[in-house]
Design an enzyme around this catalytic site. Structure first.
Site, PDB file in Angstrom:
ATOM      1  N   MET A  33       0.837  -1.205   0.000  1.00 13.47           N
ATOM      2  CA  MET A  33       0.000   0.000   0.000  1.00 13.47           C
ATOM      3  C   MET A  33       0.874   1.258   0.000  1.00 13.47           C
ATOM      4  O   MET A  33       0.398   2.349   0.338  1.00 13.47           O
ATOM      5  CB  MET A  33      -0.946  -0.003   1.197  1.00 13.47           C
ATOM      6  CG  MET A  33      -1.911  -1.190   1.150  1.00 13.47           C
ATOM      7  SD  MET A  33      -3.476  -0.905   2.001  1.00 13.47           S
ATOM      8  CE  MET A  33      -2.901  -0.580   3.665  1.00 13.47           C
ATOM      9  N   GLY A  34       2.149   1.120  -0.360  1.00 15.66           N
ATOM     10  CA  GLY A  34       3.022   2.290  -0.410  1.00 15.66           C
ATOM     11  C   GLY A  34       3.524   2.671   0.973  1.00 15.66           C
ATOM     12  O   GLY A  34       3.488   1.872   1.905  1.00 15.66           O
ATOM     13  N   LEU A  36       6.607   3.103   1.650  1.00 14.30           N
ATOM     14  CA  LEU A  36       7.534   1.964   1.690  1.00 14.30           C
ATOM     15  C   LEU A  36       8.615   2.151   2.749  1.00 14.30           C
ATOM     16  O   LEU A  36       9.086   3.259   2.995  1.00 14.30           O
ATOM     17  CB  LEU A  36       8.179   1.779   0.321  1.00 14.30           C
ATOM     18  CG  LEU A  36       7.193   1.499  -0.820  1.00 14.30           C
ATOM     19  CD1 LEU A  36       7.944   1.354  -2.148  1.00 14.30           C
ATOM     20  CD2 LEU A  36       6.353   0.257  -0.546  1.00 14.30           C
ATOM     21  N   HIS A  40       9.319  -3.623   3.253  1.00 10.12           N
ATOM     22  CA  HIS A  40       8.898  -3.822   1.861  1.00 10.12           C
ATOM     23  C   HIS A  40      10.105  -4.130   0.965  1.00 10.12           C
ATOM     24  O   HIS A  40      10.030  -4.973   0.067  1.00 10.12           O
ATOM     25  CB  HIS A  40       8.210  -2.562   1.332  1.00 10.12           C
ATOM     26  CG  HIS A  40       6.960  -2.166   2.066  1.00 10.12           C
ATOM     27  ND1 HIS A  40       6.853  -0.996   2.782  1.00 10.12           N
ATOM     28  CD2 HIS A  40       5.765  -2.785   2.198  1.00 10.12           C
ATOM     29  CE1 HIS A  40       5.630  -0.905   3.315  1.00 10.12           C
ATOM     30  NE2 HIS A  40       4.958  -1.979   2.979  1.00 10.12           N
ATOM     31  N   GLY A 150       4.614 -10.365   3.584  1.00 10.47           N
ATOM     32  CA  GLY A 150       5.393 -10.371   4.814  1.00 10.47           C
ATOM     33  C   GLY A 150       4.725 -11.163   5.928  1.00 10.47           C
ATOM     34  O   GLY A 150       3.506 -11.141   6.087  1.00 10.47           O
ATOM     35  N   LYS A 152       4.916 -10.223   8.807  1.00  9.12           N
ATOM     36  CA  LYS A 152       4.397  -9.177   9.709  1.00  9.12           C
ATOM     37  C   LYS A 152       2.876  -9.293   9.821  1.00  9.12           C
ATOM     38  O   LYS A 152       2.308  -9.147  10.897  1.00  9.12           O
ATOM     39  CB  LYS A 152       4.813  -7.811   9.169  1.00  9.12           C
ATOM     40  CG  LYS A 152       4.001  -6.632   9.666  1.00  9.12           C
ATOM     41  CD  LYS A 152       4.464  -6.210  11.008  1.00  9.12           C
ATOM     42  CE  LYS A 152       3.706  -5.056  11.631  1.00  9.12           C
ATOM     43  NZ  LYS A 152       2.712  -4.358  10.912  1.00  9.12           N
ATOM     44  N   ASP A 153       2.226  -9.523   8.675  1.00  8.67           N
ATOM     45  CA  ASP A 153       0.778  -9.719   8.648  1.00  8.67           C
ATOM     46  C   ASP A 153       0.541 -11.224   8.524  1.00  8.67           C
ATOM     47  O   ASP A 153       0.164 -11.729   7.466  1.00  8.67           O
ATOM     48  CB  ASP A 153       0.175  -8.928   7.490  1.00  8.67           C
ATOM     49  CG  ASP A 153       0.441  -7.440   7.651  1.00  8.67           C
ATOM     50  OD1 ASP A 153      -0.293  -6.795   8.391  1.00  8.67           O
ATOM     51  OD2 ASP A 153       1.432  -6.948   7.067  1.00  8.67           O
ATOM     52  N   GLN A 156      -2.848 -12.628   7.516  1.00 10.99           N
ATOM     53  CA  GLN A 156      -3.082 -12.284   6.104  1.00 10.99           C
ATOM     54  C   GLN A 156      -2.370 -13.274   5.182  1.00 10.99           C
ATOM     55  O   GLN A 156      -2.926 -13.710   4.168  1.00 10.99           O
ATOM     56  CB  GLN A 156      -2.585 -10.860   5.863  1.00 10.99           C
ATOM     57  CG  GLN A 156      -2.514 -10.428   4.421  1.00 10.99           C
ATOM     58  CD  GLN A 156      -2.135  -8.971   4.316  1.00 10.99           C
ATOM     59  OE1 GLN A 156      -2.929  -8.102   4.634  1.00 10.99           O
ATOM     60  NE2 GLN A 156      -0.909  -8.682   3.898  1.00 10.99           N
ATOM     61  N   ARG A 190       2.315   2.518   9.457  1.00 12.45           N
ATOM     62  CA  ARG A 190       1.523   3.200  10.491  1.00 12.45           C
ATOM     63  C   ARG A 190       2.390   3.703  11.649  1.00 12.45           C
ATOM     64  O   ARG A 190       1.905   4.495  12.468  1.00 12.45           O
ATOM     65  CB  ARG A 190       0.417   2.290  11.009  1.00 12.45           C
ATOM     66  CG  ARG A 190      -0.688   2.080   9.965  1.00 12.45           C
ATOM     67  CD  ARG A 190      -1.891   1.354  10.545  1.00 12.45           C
ATOM     68  NE  ARG A 190      -3.042   1.398   9.652  1.00 12.45           N
ATOM     69  CZ  ARG A 190      -3.400   0.413   8.813  1.00 12.45           C
ATOM     70  NH1 ARG A 190      -2.703  -0.698   8.760  1.00 12.45           N
ATOM     71  NH2 ARG A 190      -4.466   0.545   8.035  1.00 12.45           N
TER      72      ARG A 190
HETATM   73  P1  AMP Z   1       1.468  -2.894   3.556  1.00 12.81           P
HETATM   74  O1  AMP Z   1       2.009  -1.923   2.570  1.00 12.81           O
HETATM   75  O2  AMP Z   1       1.659  -2.494   4.973  1.00 12.81           O
HETATM   76  O3  AMP Z   1       0.059  -3.325   3.228  1.00 12.81           O
HETATM   77  O4  AMP Z   1       2.335  -4.204   3.428  1.00 12.81           O
HETATM   78  C1  AMP Z   1       2.684  -4.739   2.190  1.00 12.81           C
HETATM   79  C2  AMP Z   1       3.463  -5.990   2.424  1.00 12.81           C
HETATM   80  O5  AMP Z   1       4.610  -5.707   3.202  1.00 12.81           O
HETATM   81  C3  AMP Z   1       2.663  -7.056   3.195  1.00 12.81           C
HETATM   82  O6  AMP Z   1       2.954  -8.317   2.645  1.00 12.81           O
HETATM   83  C4  AMP Z   1       3.202  -6.896   4.590  1.00 12.81           C
HETATM   84  O7  AMP Z   1       3.106  -8.088   5.347  1.00 12.81           O
HETATM   85  C5  AMP Z   1       4.645  -6.562   4.315  1.00 12.81           C
HETATM   86  N1  AMP Z   1       5.274  -5.901   5.460  1.00 12.81           N
HETATM   87  C6  AMP Z   1       4.812  -4.834   6.152  1.00 12.81           C
HETATM   88  N2  AMP Z   1       5.631  -4.542   7.176  1.00 12.81           N
HETATM   89  C7  AMP Z   1       6.637  -5.453   7.151  1.00 12.81           C
HETATM   90  C8  AMP Z   1       7.795  -5.699   7.958  1.00 12.81           C
HETATM   91  N3  AMP Z   1       8.101  -4.947   9.010  1.00 12.81           N
HETATM   92  N4  AMP Z   1       8.602  -6.730   7.615  1.00 12.81           N
HETATM   93  C9  AMP Z   1       8.308  -7.508   6.551  1.00 12.81           C
HETATM   94  N5  AMP Z   1       7.232  -7.334   5.744  1.00 12.81           N
HETATM   95  C10 AMP Z   1       6.407  -6.323   6.043  1.00 12.81           C
END
Ligand code: AMP
Length: 282
Positions: A33-34, A36, A40, A150, A152-153, A156, A190
């Site tokens: 979702m950007g 970055l 990411h 990731g 992290k989620d 998901q 966030r």
């Molecule tokens: P987001 O942009 O937050 O929706 O995340 C996009 C992707 O990045 C998802 O697959 C997340 O799980 C991954 N992601 C977000 N934060 C982290 C992190 N700290 N370490 C690894 N992957 C991450």
């Protein structure tokens, strides 16, 4: 490296991917979702291990936000993101407009039951249908060989794996490791919402989950260990705590004892107006 070319339509995306695949190259997709950060970029590196070409997508997906959530204030800065992608050696940025992802009259949603129901699903009931729908769209649009998400989620990732199996989407799903700040806080777009005081408190989420994982390993009764983790978060200044639990790693069912195989400690809690999530392997 210069910023990767940007495409905004499914037709352009498919054209690029088709060229690569007809030249025998494997293609990976990294949906984001950007806003970055290094987490990411690590996923791009993981993608590169599995593919010759790496496509990143940036789309702040409206259907995964409830009306009261942070869709409007979610950080958006495509120019800065493009610079970060240049450093991360990405071949193509796919940044569709909302009308490309949800065309006029769009009426289709993907829902995944079971694994999407506890934890995040209980506190954000709209969330996984939005995620599954947009990820299904992205995977079908990109026709990549591999897509990287990731840990992290964590929930998901399991929901997406279930969906891809159930719909026979021909994309291999690969998980990437959680990237953290030196003090343990998982990187998140966030985190930018946190005040300096909240940022100092935020470290407690990972610390509480690590302590919970350690308690689970050492055989402390889980109810007691989970209550201690919740109390530690509340004492540090978190509140409310949505959940902090040990679950089975493969399906997120309640963990009932040592014979249950690998598990995961997962937590979600609020710091002011910011909701943080994290998880650790047990
Ligand atoms: P987001 O942009 O937050 O929706 O995340 C996009 C992707 O990045 C998802 O697959 C997340 O799980 C991954 N992601 C977000 N934060 C982290 C992190 N700290 N370490 C690894 N992957 C991450």
């Amino acid at each position: 490296m210069s910023a990767p070319p940007t495409v905004r339509t499914v037709a352009e995306l498919r054209g690029r991917v088709a060229e690569w695949r007809s030249a025998g190259e494997r293609v990976a997709l990294v949906p984001t979702m950007g806003a970055l950060h290094a987490g990411h970029i690590t996923l791009l590196d993981v993608a590169r291990v599995h593919a010759d070409r790496v496509v990143a997508s940036i789309f702040v997906n409206p259907t995964q936000f409830a009306p009261h959530e942070d869709f409007d204030r979610y950080p958006r800065d495509e120019a800065t993101d493009a610079d970060k992608l240049a450093a991360g050696a990405c071949d193509l940025l796919y940044a569709p407009a909302a009308a490309e992802m949800y065309p006029e009259g769009d009426a289709t949603r993907v829902t995944v039951s079971a694994v999407s129901e506890p934890l995040e699903g209980a506190f954000r009931p709209h969330f996984f249908a939005g995620v599954a729908t947009v990820v299904a769209k992205l995977l079908i649009q990109a026709q990549a060989d591999v897509a990287v998400f990731g840990e992290k989620d964590y929930q998901q990732l399991l929901v997406i794996r279930r969906m891809v199996r159930d719909l026979a989407i021909p994309t291999q799903i690969v998980g990437g490791p959680i990237v953290r700040e030196p003090d343990g806080l998982a990187l998140s777009s966030r985190n930018a919402y946190l005040s300096p005081a909240e940022r100092a408190t935020a470290v407690t989420l990972n610390a509480a989950l690590r302590a919970l994982a350690q308690d689970a390993r050492s055989g402390r009764p889980l109810d007691e260990a989970e209550t201690a983790a919740r109390d530690a978060l509340l004492a540090a200044g978190f509140g409310p705590v949505d959940y902090v639990e040990v679950r089975r790693a493969d399906d997120l069912a309640r963990f009932d004892g040592a014979g249950d195989g690998p598990c995961r400690a997962l937590g979600a809690a609020w710091l002011g107006r910011t909701r943080l999530i994290d998880n650790v392997a047990v």
